[in-house]
Write a protein that holds these residues in place. Structure first.
Motif, short mmCIF file in Angstrom:
data_model
loop_
_atom_site.label_atom_id
_atom_site.label_comp_id
_atom_site.label_asym_id
_atom_site.label_seq_id
_atom_site.Cartn_x
_atom_site.Cartn_y
_atom_site.Cartn_z
N VAL A 225 1.05 -1.31 -0.12
CA VAL A 225 0.24 0.16 0.02
C VAL A 225 1.13 1.46 -0.20
CG1 VAL A 225 -2.45 -1.67 1.34
CG2 VAL A 225 0.07 -0.47 2.81
N THR A 226 1.61 1.05 -0.27
CA THR A 226 2.86 1.79 -0.15
C THR A 226 4.36 1.83 -0.86
OG1 THR A 226 4.41 1.32 1.78
CG2 THR A 226 2.60 3.19 2.35
N PRO A 227 3.63 1.84 -2.09
CA PRO A 227 5.01 1.55 -3.44
C PRO A 227 5.89 2.63 -3.33
CG PRO A 227 3.33 0.77 -4.00
CD PRO A 227 2.62 1.32 -3.22
N GLU A 228 5.27 3.30 -3.60
CA GLU A 228 5.46 5.24 -4.45
C GLU A 228 7.01 5.55 -3.37
OE1 GLU A 228 2.54 5.90 -1.64
OE2 GLU A 228 3.00 4.53 -3.56
N ARG A 229 6.76 4.91 -1.58
CA ARG A 229 7.62 5.48 -0.92
C ARG A 229 8.74 4.52 -0.51
NH1 ARG A 229 3.00 7.37 0.72
NH2 ARG A 229 2.96 6.58 2.70
N THR A 230 8.99 3.40 -0.95
CA THR A 230 9.32 2.54 -0.20
C THR A 230 10.39 1.51 -1.85
OG1 THR A 230 7.37 0.51 -0.73
CG2 THR A 230 8.18 1.81 1.94
N GLY A 231 10.87 2.26 -2.23
CA GLY A 231 10.71 1.54 -4.16
C GLY A 231 12.61 0.84 -3.73
N VAL A 232 13.59 2.04 -2.62
CA VAL A 232 14.40 1.24 -2.18
C VAL A 232 15.00 0.23 -1.42
CG1 VAL A 232 17.27 2.47 -1.33
CG2 VAL A 232 15.35 3.95 -2.44
N LEU A 233 13.53 0.34 -0.72
CA LEU A 233 13.57 -0.40 -0.03
C LEU A 233 13.00 -1.76 -0.32
CD1 LEU A 233 13.68 -2.17 3.11
CD2 LEU A 233 11.66 -0.93 3.43
N ILE A 234 12.11 -1.89 -1.68
CA ILE A 234 12.40 -3.29 -2.30
C ILE A 234 13.15 -3.25 -3.51
CG2 ILE A 234 10.78 -4.03 -4.14
CD1 ILE A 234 8.65 -2.26 -3.49
N GLN A 235 14.07 -3.07 -3.58
CA GLN A 235 15.08 -3.21 -4.36
C GLN A 235 15.86 -3.51 -3.72
OE1 GLN A 235 17.13 0.62 -6.06
NE2 GLN A 235 15.12 0.77 -7.38
N LEU A 236 16.40 -3.20 -1.61
CA LEU A 236 17.26 -3.67 -0.99
C LEU A 236 17.33 -5.41 -0.88
CD1 LEU A 236 19.60 -3.18 0.92
CD2 LEU A 236 17.55 -2.26 2.45
#
Length: 476
Positions: A225-236
Motif C-alpha cells: 500500500v506504500t510502493p511509491e515511497r519504498t522503492g529503495v527498500l524493495i530493491q534492497l
C-alpha cells in the motif's frame, strides 16, 4: 541458481552428492570393521590392593602403541564431522534473510493487499489438509512396519550411547518448548529483530522462524500500500534475496565432499549393527513419501486443480529433480517459480505468493518425516506411546513442519521438540543422522512438489472465482 547449459556435459550435482554419500558410507563401514578386527586389549585385571599399579602398568603399555579404534574415532570426530558441518553452516547462515526477503517479495507480487486474505486463507487451508494427511500416513506406516522394534537392550545401548553428547545442545533447546496457546500467541513477535537473531539456534524468546515469517507477511502487506515511497527498500530486499541464493549456490558446490564426510563420521561410529534397522526405517519413510506424492497429490490435482497427474509430474520434473539435488526448498524456489509460470501456466501473482510461503510453511515431507522419526525412536528406546500421545505427535509434527526452515537439516531441531513432548530421549536423534541426508533429499522433493500442487490448486480456484477459462495446459 544458474540455469544449466544444455551443452554442458559435467556431472549433475545430485549425482555428485549420491557418489559422495556412497563413498563416505563405504569408507565409514570399512573403518568400523577394521576397528572391530583390531580392538584394544582388555583392561588389566588386578586384585583391589593392586588396582593403582595395574592402571599404571596399562598406561605404560599404551604409550607408543598404535590404537586402531582410537584412530578411527579421532578421524571421525576431529576431521570428518567438522568438514561436513561447513556445508550446513554455509546454508543455515542465510536462512533468516532468505526467508524474510522471499516472503516480502512474494506478497509484493500480489499487488493488491485485499487479495492477501482470500489467497492466504486458501493456502493455509490446503496446507493443513496436506500436512495432516502426510503425518497420518507416516505414523500409520511406522505402527504397521515397526522398523525400530527389532533391537535387543544390548544393541539399544550400543547404538544410542555415542550420541548422548552430540545431541545435548539440541535437547537443551527442546527444553524451551512452550504450551500450545503460548506458541500460537508468539507467532506475532514483540521484537522481530530478536526473533531473527535467535531463529536458528533456538534462543529466540518467541516462535523463532515462524515469527519471522509472520513479520515478513505484515511488512510485505504494508509495502503493497506504500510502493511509491519504498522503492529503495524493495530493491534492497531483492538484492538481499539474490545474494542469499548466491551463497547457497556456493555451498552446494561443497555438498558432495561435505556430505560424504558427515556420512563417514556416522557409519564409522555405528558400524554394521544398525544397518538392517536403518534400512527398514528408510524404506518406511520413502514408502510414506511415495504414498503422499503419488496418491494424495494425485487426488488433489484431479479434484481441485483439474490437472492430470501424469501431465503435472512431467511439467514439473525440472523443479522435482532440482529439489532432490539441492535438498533445499528455498534453493529450489527460483526453479519452482519459473516452472509454475512457464510450464503449468499458473497466475504469476498467486503462484509467487503461494510458492514463496509454501517453501517455508507447506513442508509435507518434513512433517511426515518428523512424525515417523518420533515413533521410530520411541520403538528403539522401548517407549510405548498411547493413542493420545500419537495424536499429539501428529499435531506437533504438523506445526513443526510449518515452522521448519527449508534448508538441508532444518527439521532436526524441530524433531527434538516433538521427541521431548512424548518422553523419548532427545539424544536418540543421532541415530538417524547417518541416513538423514538421503531422506532429506527425498522429503525436500515431496515438499517442493507439494508447493507446486498447492499453487496449482489455489490458482485454479482463483481462476474459477473470477470466471476465467482454465488454460489448455491444465486440461490435458
Amino acid at each position: 541458481m544458474t540455469e544449466k547449459n544444455p551443452g554442458d556435459r559435467r556431472m549433475p550435482l545430485h549425482t555428485k552428492i549420491l557418489i559422495g554419500l556412497a563413498i563416505g558410507a563405504a569408507l565409514g563401514l570399512f573403518a568400523n570393521y577394521i576397528a572391530s578386527v583390531y580392538p584394544d586389549p582388555p583392561a588389566v585385571q588386578a586384585d583391589p590392593p593392586n588396582v593403582e599399579k595395574a592402571q599404571a602398568d596399562r598406561r605404560n603399555a599404551d604409550k607408543g602403541r598404535f590404537s586402531v579404534p582410537k584412530f578411527v574415532k579421532n578421524v571421525a570426530e576431529d576431521w570428518a564431522k567438522p568438514i561436513g558441518r561447513v556445508f550446513l553452516r554455509l546454508v543455515i547462515m542465510v536462512v533468516v534473510p532468505l526467508v524474510f526477503s522471499a516472503l516480502v517479495l512474494g506478497i509484493l507480487e500480489l499487488g493488491d493487499i485485499r487479495q492477501l486474505g482470500r489467497v492466504g486463507l486458501k493456502t493455509l487451508g490446503y496446507t493443513m489438509i496436506l500436512s495432516f494427511m502426510s503425518v497420518f500416513i507416516g505414523v500409520g506406516l511406522v505402527n504397521l512396519i515397526r522398523p525400530g522394534a527389532s533391537l535387543s537392550p544390548e544393541q539399544q545401548e550400543k547404538l544410542t550411547a555415542p550420541y548422548a553428547a552430540a545431541a545435548g545442545d539440541a535437547e537443551a533447546k527442546a527444553a524451551k518448548s512452550k504450551a500450545l496457546k503460548d506458541t500460537l500467541l508468539d507467532m506475532l513477535p514483540e521484537n522481530p529483530l530478536q526473533e531473527m537473531v535467535g531463529a536458528i539456534d533456538g534462543s529466540s524468546p518467541g516462535n523463532g522462524m515462524l515469527a519471522v515469517m509472520i513479520f515478513a507477511l505484515i511488512i510485505g502487506g504494508a509495502l503493497t500500500v506504500t510502493p511509491e515511497r519504498t522503492g529503495v527498500l524493495i530493491q534492497l530486499l531483492q538484492g538481499l534475496f539474490d545474494v542469499c541464493m548466491t551463497v547457497i549456490s556456493f555451498a552446494m558446490r561443497l555438498a558432495p565432499f561435505c556430505v560424504g564426510c558427515l556420512v563417514f563420521a556416522i557409519t564409522a561410529t555405528i558400524g554394521f549393527d544398525a544397518v538392517a534397522m536403518l534400512i527398514r526405517f528408510v524404506v518406511t519413510v520413502v514408502l510414506g513419501l511415495a504414498l503422499q506424492m503419488f496418491v494424495v497429490y494425485s487426488v488433489m490435482l484431479i479434484v481441485v486443480a483439474r490437472i492430470p497427474p501424469k501431465q503435472f509430474f512431467r511439467q514439473t520434473s525440472e523443479a522435482i529433480f532440482t529439489a532432490f539435488g539441492t535438498s533445499s526448498s528455498n534453493a529450489t524456489l527460483p526453479t519452482s517459480l519459473r516452472v509454475a509460470r512457464e510450464e503449468l501456466k499458473l497466475r504469476p501473482d498467486v503462484s509467487q505468493f503461494v510458492l514463496t510461503v509454501g517453501s517455508m510453511a507447506n513442508q509435507n515431507g518434513t512433517a511426515l518425516f518428523e512424525g515417523t522419526v518420533v515413533l521410530f525412536l520411541a520403538q528403539v528406546f522401548g517407549v510405548e506411546l498411547t493413542l493420545i500421545q500419537q495424536v499429539t505427535v501428529v499435531m506437533m509434527s504438523v506445526l513443526a513442519g510449518i515452522g521448519t526452515a527449508g534448508v538441508p537439516g532444518g527439521s532436526i531441531p524441530m524433531i527434538i521438540i516433538v521427541l521431548k513432548s512424548v518422553g523419548v530421549p532427545g539424544e536418540g536423534i543421532g541415530i538417524i543422522l547417518g541416513v538423514d541426508r538421503i531422506l532429506d533429499m527425498c522429503r525436500t522433493t515431496l515438499n517442493v512438489t507439494g508447493d507446486l500442487v498447492l499453487a496449482a490448486c489455489v490458482s485454479r480456484s482463483e481462476d474459477r472465482r473470477l470466471g476465467q477459462p482454465i488454460p489448455e495446459t491444465a486440461q490435458g
